[in-house]
Design a protein around this motif. Structure first.
Motif, PDB file in Angstrom:
ATOM      1  N   GLU A  62     -10.424  18.300  -1.426  1.00 34.17           N
ATOM      2  CA  GLU A  62      -9.947  18.071  -0.060  1.00 34.17           C
ATOM      3  C   GLU A  62      -8.829  17.016  -0.043  1.00 34.17           C
ATOM      4  OE1 GLU A  62     -13.238  17.362   2.653  1.00 34.17           O
ATOM      5  OE2 GLU A  62     -11.774  16.352   3.970  1.00 34.17           O
ATOM      6  N   LYS A  63      -9.025  15.965  -0.835  1.00 34.03           N
ATOM      7  CA  LYS A  63      -8.032  14.882  -0.868  1.00 34.03           C
ATOM      8  C   LYS A  63      -6.704  15.380  -1.464  1.00 34.03           C
ATOM      9  CE  LYS A  63      -8.344  10.063  -2.229  1.00 34.03           C
ATOM     10  NZ  LYS A  63      -9.074   9.058  -2.991  1.00 34.03           N
ATOM     11  N   GLN A  65      -5.684  18.483  -1.621  1.00 34.40           N
ATOM     12  CA  GLN A  65      -5.093  19.495  -0.738  1.00 34.40           C
ATOM     13  C   GLN A  65      -4.417  18.825   0.476  1.00 34.40           C
ATOM     14  OE1 GLN A  65      -7.947  22.581   0.090  1.00 34.40           O
ATOM     15  NE2 GLN A  65      -6.311  24.041  -0.350  1.00 34.40           N
ATOM     16  N   SER A  66      -5.066  17.799   1.019  1.00 30.08           N
ATOM     17  CA  SER A  66      -4.457  17.102   2.174  1.00 30.08           C
ATOM     18  C   SER A  66      -3.142  16.466   1.757  1.00 30.08           C
ATOM     19  CB  SER A  66      -5.347  15.976   2.692  1.00 30.08           C
ATOM     20  OG  SER A  66      -6.593  16.451   2.955  1.00 30.08           O
ATOM     21  N   GLU A  67      -3.109  15.874   0.561  1.00 28.83           N
ATOM     22  CA  GLU A  67      -1.873  15.233   0.096  1.00 28.83           C
ATOM     23  C   GLU A  67      -0.742  16.259  -0.005  1.00 28.83           C
ATOM     24  OE1 GLU A  67      -1.051  12.135  -3.398  1.00 28.83           O
ATOM     25  OE2 GLU A  67      -1.156  14.183  -4.163  1.00 28.83           O
ATOM     26  N   ARG A  69      -0.529  19.261   1.453  1.00 30.73           N
ATOM     27  CA  ARG A  69      -0.170  19.863   2.752  1.00 30.73           C
ATOM     28  C   ARG A  69       0.577  18.876   3.643  1.00 30.73           C
ATOM     29  NH1 ARG A  69      -5.416  23.882   3.501  1.00 30.73           N
ATOM     30  NH2 ARG A  69      -4.676  25.299   1.875  1.00 30.73           N
ATOM     31  N   GLU A  70       0.232  17.612   3.532  1.00 28.12           N
ATOM     32  CA  GLU A  70       0.933  16.589   4.305  1.00 28.12           C
ATOM     33  C   GLU A  70       2.374  16.450   3.778  1.00 28.12           C
ATOM     34  OE1 GLU A  70       1.354  14.380   7.304  1.00 28.12           O
ATOM     35  OE2 GLU A  70      -0.575  15.399   6.980  1.00 28.12           O
TER      36      GLU A  70
END
Ligand code: HEM
Length: 238
Positions: A62-63, A65-67, A69-70
């Motif tokens: 999750e971490k 992927q968030s990085e 996508r951000e």
């Protein structure tokens, strides 16, 4: 004009001549065998282990992927030239190479000078095999050595450039991997794209803890059972 690729360059240098040691077609073929031999399995195995570890550690997934996508919000394509600032993903890759160095025993060496290690005499010409995996999982150098924790590389100066001997997934010295930048970029670009464009699930409700982690035998430590995942398209990127 079309850009030259590596084969164009080698053929041009061969044609231009004037070298102390001329390049032959056989040399060029050998270089390509080396590049394909050294560069394909190592990178694909690293990608598969990285995805495996992320699936087993959903918070890490999750971490990362968030990085991604951000960082690429609104982009339709992720290009190699955009790969900057994915520091968490880079830590995930380092931690993957720490626990799963694709060539765990490096390339054998021959001893040039007599030496003594831990009380053992190593004579000249003795063949030595260095266990890079044992170095990067040695509890004397790594806290909680067997756990997958990319965070250990945040704010850490330990890198794999061949001088921190407890972390040598690309080897060290004059026979160190010459494809390190190529390999890392390939792995990072591929993973960034997989994390950006898709959400990932294990099949048939498989528990992350039950993913097979056995390795194949041989020079390359690949996953014995390939990772099977179900991708779903992440719509927000377009
Ligand atoms: C994640 C990717 C990669 C990893 C982990 C890796 C790892 C290694 C390791 C451990 C060695 C032996 C070094 C030693 O014993 O000191 C090596 C050698 C080598 N690698 Fe890589 N490699 C990767 C990618 C690549 C790529 C992309 C290429 C070429 C395009 C490449 C080409 C080579 C070659 C030609 C050698 C032999 C060098 C020599 O014997 O002088 N590698 N690699």
């Amino acid at each position: 004009m079309q850009e030259e690729d590596l084969l164009d360059v080698l053929l041009r240098v061969k044609e231009e001549g004037g070298l102390e040691f001329p390049i032959t077609n056989n040399n060029i073929k050998a270089i390509f065998v080396d590049i394909f031999g050294g560069g394909t399995d190592t990178s694909s195995v690293t990608i598969e282990w990285a995805m495996t570890e992320m699936m087993r550690h959903p918070i890490v997934l999750e971490k990362a992927q968030s990085e991604v996508r951000e960082t690429f919000k609104g982009n339709k394509k992720i290009m190699e030239s955009d790969l900057q600032g994915l520091s968490y993903l880079q830590s995930v890759i380092k931690e993957t190479l720490r626990l799963h160095p694709p060539i765990p025993m490096l390339v054998p060496r021959v001893c040039r000078e007599h030496c003594k290690i831990n009380g053992y005499d190593i004579p000249v010409k003795m063949k030595l095999i260095i266990n890079a995996w044992a170095c990067s999982t040695d509890p004397e150098y790594w806290d909680d050595a067997e756990s997958f924790k990319p965070e250990r590389f945040e704010n850490s100066s330990v890198d794999f450039m061949g001088t921190n001997y407890h972390f040598i997934p690309f080897g060290s010295g004059r026979r160190m991997c010459p494809g390190i930048n190529f390999g890392l970029t390939t792995v990072e670009l591929f993973l960034a794209q997989m994390l950006y464009y898709f959400n990932w699930k294990l099949p048939d409700g498989l528990n992350p803890k039950d993913v097979d982690m056995m390795e194949t035998e041989g020079a390359i430590a690949a996953k014995r059972v390939h990772l099977h995942l179900i991708p779903t398209s992440y719509a927000s990127y377009n």
